[in-house]
Design a protein around this motif. Structure first.
Motif, PDB file in Angstrom:
ATOM      1  N   THR A   1      -5.327   3.281 -23.157  1.00 43.91           N
ATOM      2  CA  THR A   1      -4.028   3.692 -23.599  1.00 43.91           C
ATOM      3  C   THR A   1      -3.144   3.492 -22.330  1.00 43.91           C
ATOM      4  O   THR A   1      -3.454   3.902 -20.779  1.00 43.91           O
ATOM      5  CB  THR A   1      -3.356   5.273 -23.408  1.00 43.91           C
ATOM      6  N   LYS A   2      -1.666   2.784 -22.178  1.00 43.30           N
ATOM      7  CA  LYS A   2      -0.582   2.451 -20.981  1.00 43.30           C
ATOM      8  C   LYS A   2      -0.394   3.024 -20.618  1.00 43.30           C
ATOM      9  O   LYS A   2       0.715   3.678 -21.505  1.00 43.30           O
ATOM     10  CB  LYS A   2      -0.164   1.385 -21.462  1.00 43.30           C
ATOM     11  N   LEU A   3      -0.006   3.727 -19.623  1.00 48.08           N
ATOM     12  CA  LEU A   3       0.578   5.361 -19.075  1.00 48.08           C
ATOM     13  C   LEU A   3       1.354   4.472 -17.290  1.00 48.08           C
ATOM     14  O   LEU A   3       1.184   3.222 -16.502  1.00 48.08           O
ATOM     15  CB  LEU A   3      -0.452   6.014 -18.532  1.00 48.08           C
ATOM     16  N   LYS A   4       2.919   4.644 -17.548  1.00 51.67           N
ATOM     17  CA  LYS A   4       3.382   4.526 -15.673  1.00 51.67           C
ATOM     18  C   LYS A   4       3.757   5.925 -15.388  1.00 51.67           C
ATOM     19  O   LYS A   4       3.974   6.500 -15.855  1.00 51.67           O
ATOM     20  CB  LYS A   4       5.237   4.247 -16.803  1.00 51.67           C
ATOM     21  N   VAL A   5       3.517   5.754 -14.175  1.00 50.82           N
ATOM     22  CA  VAL A   5       3.173   6.779 -12.780  1.00 50.82           C
ATOM     23  C   VAL A   5       4.316   6.340 -12.022  1.00 50.82           C
ATOM     24  O   VAL A   5       4.504   5.590 -11.725  1.00 50.82           O
ATOM     25  CB  VAL A   5       1.717   7.357 -12.776  1.00 50.82           C
ATOM     26  N   THR A   6       5.330   7.444 -12.445  1.00 47.28           N
ATOM     27  CA  THR A   6       5.963   7.481 -11.144  1.00 47.28           C
ATOM     28  C   THR A   6       5.722   8.525  -9.627  1.00 47.28           C
ATOM     29  O   THR A   6       6.039   9.064 -10.614  1.00 47.28           O
ATOM     30  CB  THR A   6       7.911   7.460 -11.605  1.00 47.28           C
ATOM     31  N   ASN A   7       6.828   8.045  -8.553  1.00 47.09           N
ATOM     32  CA  ASN A   7       6.577   9.357  -7.688  1.00 47.09           C
ATOM     33  C   ASN A   7       8.200   9.151  -7.344  1.00 47.09           C
ATOM     34  O   ASN A   7       8.205   8.238  -6.676  1.00 47.09           O
ATOM     35  CB  ASN A   7       5.811   8.253  -6.766  1.00 47.09           C
TER      36      ASN A   7
ATOM     37  N   GLU B   1      -2.510   4.151  -4.046  1.00 47.97           N
ATOM     38  CA  GLU B   1      -2.156   3.204  -3.028  1.00 47.97           C
ATOM     39  C   GLU B   1      -0.913   2.454  -2.607  1.00 47.97           C
ATOM     40  O   GLU B   1       0.170   2.352  -1.766  1.00 47.97           O
ATOM     41  CB  GLU B   1      -3.056   1.975  -2.475  1.00 47.97           C
ATOM     42  N   GLN B   2      -0.525   2.122  -4.476  1.00 50.35           N
ATOM     43  CA  GLN B   2       1.171   1.910  -5.051  1.00 50.35           C
ATOM     44  C   GLN B   2       1.991   2.457  -4.743  1.00 50.35           C
ATOM     45  O   GLN B   2       3.242   1.747  -4.532  1.00 50.35           O
ATOM     46  CB  GLN B   2       0.690   0.685  -5.671  1.00 50.35           C
ATOM     47  N   VAL B   3       2.058   3.601  -4.662  1.00 51.21           N
ATOM     48  CA  VAL B   3       3.354   4.390  -5.096  1.00 51.21           C
ATOM     49  C   VAL B   3       2.941   5.684  -4.623  1.00 51.21           C
ATOM     50  O   VAL B   3       3.480   5.872  -4.442  1.00 51.21           O
ATOM     51  CB  VAL B   3       2.632   5.151  -6.657  1.00 51.21           C
ATOM     52  N   ARG B   4       1.991   6.097  -3.510  1.00 49.11           N
ATOM     53  CA  ARG B   4       1.849   7.494  -2.628  1.00 49.11           C
ATOM     54  C   ARG B   4       2.967   7.182  -1.865  1.00 49.11           C
ATOM     55  O   ARG B   4       2.511   5.630  -1.261  1.00 49.11           O
ATOM     56  CB  ARG B   4       0.156   7.656  -2.232  1.00 49.11           C
ATOM     57  N   GLU B   5       2.882   7.880  -1.050  1.00 49.60           N
ATOM     58  CA  GLU B   5       3.860   7.836   0.395  1.00 49.60           C
ATOM     59  C   GLU B   5       2.512   8.248   2.156  1.00 49.60           C
ATOM     60  O   GLU B   5       1.062   8.597   1.427  1.00 49.60           O
ATOM     61  CB  GLU B   5       4.837   9.402   0.331  1.00 49.60           C
ATOM     62  N   ALA B   6       2.399   7.535   2.582  1.00 50.89           N
ATOM     63  CA  ALA B   6       2.221   7.064   4.020  1.00 50.89           C
ATOM     64  C   ALA B   6       1.252   8.396   4.435  1.00 50.89           C
ATOM     65  O   ALA B   6       2.244   9.542   3.981  1.00 50.89           O
ATOM     66  CB  ALA B   6       2.917   6.655   4.746  1.00 50.89           C
ATOM     67  N   GLY B   7       0.045   8.544   3.489  1.00 53.10           N
ATOM     68  CA  GLY B   7      -0.572  10.112   4.406  1.00 53.10           C
ATOM     69  C   GLY B   7      -0.670  10.518   3.478  1.00 53.10           C
ATOM     70  O   GLY B   7      -1.795  11.490   3.860  1.00 53.10           O
ATOM     71  N   LYS B   8      -0.660  10.057   2.617  1.00 46.68           N
ATOM     72  CA  LYS B   8      -0.752  11.934   1.078  1.00 46.68           C
ATOM     73  C   LYS B   8      -1.610  11.211   0.112  1.00 46.68           C
ATOM     74  O   LYS B   8      -1.176  10.082  -0.263  1.00 46.68           O
ATOM     75  CB  LYS B   8       0.744  11.830   0.653  1.00 46.68           C
TER      76      LYS B   8
END
Length: 225
Positions: free
Chosen positions: A173-179, A206-213
């Motif tokens: 399954t392909k999923l799109k995750v948006t922060n 790593e591509q969607v997280r906020e720094a340090g979170k």
């Protein structure tokens, strides 16, 4: 007449104005240090929240697999144990101290013998239409649909190219995750199973997280294929 001379305390070389400046600078240093310490503690707390949640979900999933084994259980447990080891290493490096205990396995008991009852008469007329039911596991019904509403997203701890693990969607399954906190998105394919709607492996997270979170609290998950 003699001019009066102003008395100056011996050893005192700081005027009133200089004294105020010095005190102000000291206060600024203390306040700045307090802000730095507070920010560091907040950042560490956010990191541990995400890692702790990921560990709880992984252990819970493993516990469920042990309680209901199948042909793939051994391979799944080996994969998840490697994830647990990596998460614990990351928690140690981040200074996380919460004790994450494995949830108790569900206890299965033999069914008790029901009292003998007279047979009930079957209805003579079958319903004309079958009742409709909601999709199981919040998996949605098709591509482009927002699924797992309200779910947070964290990392699975797995290495490799970006991919996802899920206990809701089948592999492939392909999923799109948006922060929503930084409007970054990634589309990933489910490759392994877990106990969550979706977990991102290290590269994807790593591509969607906020720094340090290590936890995305405001996430939108879409099924795209």
């Amino acid at each position: 007449m003699r001019r009066s001379r102003s008395y100056k305390r011996p050893g005192s070389g700081i005027t009133g104005r200089n004294r105020k400046i010095a005190i102000g600078a000291a206060v600024a240093v203390l306040v700045g240090g307090g802000i730095a310490v507070g920010t560091g503690m907040s950042m560490a707390s956010t990191t541990c929240d995400g890692l702790d949640q990921s560990l709880r979900e992984t252990i819970s999933f493993m516990n469920e697999q042990k309680a209901h084994p199948n042909a793939q259980t051994d391979a799944v447990l080996a994969n998840r144990q490697a994830v647990v080891d990596l998460i614990n290493l990351q928690r140690k490096q981040a200074g996380c101290t919460t004790n994450i205990a494995a949830p108790a396995a569900p206890v299965t008991t033999a069914p008790t013998r029901a009292a003998t009852k007279p047979p009930t008469k079957a209805p003579t007329k079958a319903p004309t239409t079958a009742p409709t039911t909601a999709p199981a596991n919040n998996a949605g019904t098709g591509a482009g649909e927002v699924v797992c509403k309200g779910s947070t997203v964290t990392l699975s701890g797995e290495a490799g190219a970006p991919f996802a693990s899920s206990g809701t969607f089948p592999i492939g399954t392909k999923l799109k995750v948006t922060n929503l906190d930084n409007n970054k998105s990634i589309t990933v394919t489910v490759q392994t199973t877990s106990g969550s709607c979706v977990l991102l492996n290290n590269a994807a997270f790593e591509q969607v997280r906020e720094a340090g979170k290590f936890l995305i609290r405001r996430a939108v998950i879409e099924r795209v294929g």
